[in-house]
Design a protein around this motif. Sequence first.
Motif, PDB file in Angstrom:
ATOM      1  N   PRO A  63     -40.865 -52.947 -27.105  1.00 44.29           N
ATOM      2  CA  PRO A  63     -41.154 -52.143 -25.907  1.00 44.29           C
ATOM      3  C   PRO A  63     -40.078 -52.332 -24.842  1.00 44.29           C
ATOM      4  N   VAL A  64     -39.633 -51.219 -24.279  1.00 39.65           N
ATOM      5  CA  VAL A  64     -38.696 -51.249 -23.157  1.00 39.65           C
ATOM      6  C   VAL A  64     -39.423 -50.860 -21.881  1.00 39.65           C
ATOM      7  N   THR A  65     -40.168 -49.759 -21.938  1.00 40.67           N
ATOM      8  CA  THR A  65     -41.079 -49.356 -20.878  1.00 40.67           C
ATOM      9  C   THR A  65     -42.414 -49.002 -21.540  1.00 40.67           C
ATOM     10  N   GLU A  66     -43.339 -48.522 -20.750  1.00 39.61           N
ATOM     11  CA  GLU A  66     -44.652 -48.156 -21.283  1.00 39.61           C
ATOM     12  C   GLU A  66     -44.558 -47.022 -22.297  1.00 39.61           C
ATOM     13  N   LYS A  67     -43.586 -46.129 -22.124  1.00 34.67           N
ATOM     14  CA  LYS A  67     -43.474 -44.958 -22.994  1.00 34.67           C
ATOM     15  C   LYS A  67     -42.214 -44.942 -23.860  1.00 34.67           C
ATOM     16  N   PHE A  68     -41.429 -46.003 -23.828  1.00 34.95           N
ATOM     17  CA  PHE A  68     -40.179 -46.029 -24.579  1.00 34.95           C
ATOM     18  C   PHE A  68     -40.032 -47.360 -25.296  1.00 34.95           C
ATOM     19  N   ALA A  69     -39.601 -47.286 -26.574  1.00 34.79           N
ATOM     20  CA  ALA A  69     -39.403 -48.496 -27.367  1.00 34.79           C
ATOM     21  C   ALA A  69     -38.223 -48.305 -28.309  1.00 34.79           C
ATOM     22  N   ILE A  70     -37.657 -49.427 -28.750  1.00 37.50           N
ATOM     23  CA  ILE A  70     -36.631 -49.447 -29.774  1.00 37.50           C
ATOM     24  C   ILE A  70     -37.263 -50.021 -31.043  1.00 37.50           C
ATOM     25  N   GLN A  71     -36.999 -49.386 -32.187  1.00 38.44           N
ATOM     26  CA  GLN A  71     -37.641 -49.814 -33.433  1.00 38.44           C
ATOM     27  C   GLN A  71     -36.618 -49.972 -34.557  1.00 38.44           C
ATOM     28  N   PRO A  72     -36.117 -51.190 -34.798  1.00 39.61           N
ATOM     29  CA  PRO A  72     -35.311 -51.446 -35.999  1.00 39.61           C
ATOM     30  C   PRO A  72     -36.237 -51.567 -37.209  1.00 39.61           C
ATOM     31  N   VAL A 110     -47.682 -38.668 -25.325  1.00 48.02           N
ATOM     32  CA  VAL A 110     -49.021 -38.939 -24.812  1.00 48.02           C
ATOM     33  C   VAL A 110     -49.514 -40.147 -25.589  1.00 48.02           C
ATOM     34  N   GLN A 111     -50.705 -40.621 -25.273  1.00 50.26           N
ATOM     35  CA  GLN A 111     -51.203 -41.817 -25.924  1.00 50.26           C
ATOM     36  C   GLN A 111     -51.207 -41.661 -27.448  1.00 50.26           C
ATOM     37  N   GLY A 112     -50.405 -42.481 -28.114  1.00 50.08           N
ATOM     38  CA  GLY A 112     -50.353 -42.489 -29.563  1.00 50.08           C
ATOM     39  C   GLY A 112     -49.302 -41.585 -30.180  1.00 50.08           C
ATOM     40  N   LEU A 113     -49.033 -40.420 -29.593  1.00 51.75           N
ATOM     41  CA  LEU A 113     -48.102 -39.451 -30.166  1.00 51.75           C
ATOM     42  C   LEU A 113     -46.672 -39.759 -29.715  1.00 51.75           C
ATOM     43  N   TYR A 114     -45.750 -39.859 -30.674  1.00 51.73           N
ATOM     44  CA  TYR A 114     -44.379 -40.206 -30.319  1.00 51.73           C
ATOM     45  C   TYR A 114     -43.365 -39.402 -31.132  1.00 51.73           C
ATOM     46  N   LEU A 115     -42.164 -39.298 -30.571  1.00 53.06           N
ATOM     47  CA  LEU A 115     -40.989 -38.780 -31.263  1.00 53.06           C
ATOM     48  C   LEU A 115     -40.016 -39.936 -31.465  1.00 53.06           C
ATOM     49  N   GLU A 116     -39.184 -39.834 -32.503  1.00 53.36           N
ATOM     50  CA  GLU A 116     -38.226 -40.894 -32.775  1.00 53.36           C
ATOM     51  C   GLU A 116     -36.919 -40.296 -33.278  1.00 53.36           C
ATOM     52  N   ALA A 117     -35.828 -40.984 -32.999  1.00 48.03           N
ATOM     53  CA  ALA A 117     -34.520 -40.551 -33.476  1.00 48.03           C
ATOM     54  C   ALA A 117     -33.555 -41.722 -33.397  1.00 48.03           C
ATOM     55  N   GLY A 118     -32.579 -41.722 -34.297  1.00 40.88           N
ATOM     56  CA  GLY A 118     -31.585 -42.778 -34.236  1.00 40.88           C
ATOM     57  C   GLY A 118     -30.714 -42.839 -35.470  1.00 40.88           C
ATOM     58  N   ALA A 149     -26.259 -42.343 -41.761  1.00 40.25           N
ATOM     59  CA  ALA A 149     -27.154 -41.199 -41.638  1.00 40.25           C
ATOM     60  C   ALA A 149     -27.773 -41.153 -40.247  1.00 40.25           C
ATOM     61  N   GLY A 150     -28.451 -40.052 -39.976  1.00 38.65           N
ATOM     62  CA  GLY A 150     -29.220 -39.896 -38.740  1.00 38.65           C
ATOM     63  C   GLY A 150     -30.647 -39.510 -39.096  1.00 38.65           C
ATOM     64  N   ALA A 151     -31.606 -40.033 -38.335  1.00 42.72           N
ATOM     65  CA  ALA A 151     -33.018 -39.798 -38.627  1.00 42.72           C
ATOM     66  C   ALA A 151     -33.735 -39.245 -37.402  1.00 42.72           C
ATOM     67  N   VAL A 152     -34.650 -38.305 -37.640  1.00 42.89           N
ATOM     68  CA  VAL A 152     -35.537 -37.790 -36.594  1.00 42.89           C
ATOM     69  C   VAL A 152     -36.942 -37.735 -37.173  1.00 42.89           C
ATOM     70  N   GLY A 153     -37.933 -37.970 -36.322  1.00 46.24           N
ATOM     71  CA  GLY A 153     -39.290 -37.968 -36.830  1.00 46.24           C
ATOM     72  C   GLY A 153     -40.327 -37.848 -35.740  1.00 46.24           C
ATOM     73  N   VAL A 154     -41.568 -37.789 -36.189  1.00 47.55           N
ATOM     74  CA  VAL A 154     -42.722 -37.708 -35.302  1.00 47.55           C
ATOM     75  C   VAL A 154     -43.817 -38.571 -35.906  1.00 47.55           C
ATOM     76  N   GLY A 155     -44.647 -39.135 -35.071  1.00 44.90           N
ATOM     77  CA  GLY A 155     -45.711 -39.972 -35.590  1.00 44.90           C
ATOM     78  C   GLY A 155     -46.861 -40.103 -34.618  1.00 44.90           C
ATOM     79  N   TYR A 156     -47.916 -40.734 -35.107  1.00 44.78           N
ATOM     80  CA  TYR A 156     -49.075 -41.003 -34.255  1.00 44.78           C
ATOM     81  C   TYR A 156     -49.570 -42.417 -34.541  1.00 44.78           C
ATOM     82  N   LYS A 157     -49.668 -43.211 -33.468  1.00 49.77           N
ATOM     83  CA  LYS A 157     -50.125 -44.588 -33.562  1.00 49.77           C
ATOM     84  C   LYS A 157     -51.565 -44.673 -33.039  1.00 49.77           C
ATOM     85  N   PHE A 158     -52.468 -45.084 -33.910  1.00 50.65           N
ATOM     86  CA  PHE A 158     -53.875 -45.185 -33.556  1.00 50.65           C
ATOM     87  C   PHE A 158     -54.159 -46.497 -32.829  1.00 50.65           C
TER      88      PHE A 158
END
Length: 199
Positions: A63-72, A110-118, A149-158
Amino acid sequence: MKKLFFAAILVFGTTSLIQAQSELAFGIKGGVNFSNLTGDRFGEFDDDSARTSFNLGALVEIPVTEKFAIQPEVFYSGQGFDLIQRDNDQDTEFQLNYINVPVLAKIYLVQGLYLEAGPQVGFLVDSKIEGPNATLGLNEDNFNDIDFAGAVGVGYKFNGGMYLNARYTQGFTDIYDGETGDNATKNGVFAASLGFIFN
C-alpha cells in the motif's frame, strides 16, 4: 531453478527495501491462461489456435495510499499456441513456459474494484512441442531467455482477501533469438486468476 531463484530475489529483494515504510500483504494466485503469438514471422495466429494452460504464483501488495498500491509478483506461466487442434482435446502444442515477474501499479476505483498496469520480465524455463503421443524438446538457444512485456488488467478484491483478476500481457521481445522488425514474433497472453491476499 537458477531463473526461479533469481526471480524470487528480484521480487522479494525489492519489497524488503520498502518494508519499513509500508504494511505488506502477501498473497497467492492461480488460474487459466489463453496464450498465442503475434507478429509476422509465420503470419498472424488465429484466436482459435490459442493454447490453454495455467498460471500459479505469489505476490506482495504494498500500500502507498488508501487507493494506490504497488504489486510485485512471481509466477509460473504456460504460454505458446496450438499447432494442431483436435476434437478430442488432444492438441499438439508449441509450449514456451516462463517464470514471470511483473511489477504492477494498482488503483482502487471503488471499494474492491481496481485497475492494474505495469512492466513484466519473463524468464524462459522450458520450450517444447507436445502432442498426444510424443514430446519434442526444442533447442533453447534458438529462443530469447528473457521476455520483456507490459500488462494491464482489472480485478475485484473481496472483504477477507479473496480476489478475482483478468489480465492481458503483450510481449515486447521477439521470442526467437536475433529476429527483429517485421520478423518479430511476440507473446500475447490473456489470464483469468483467482487469488487470496493475507491481510
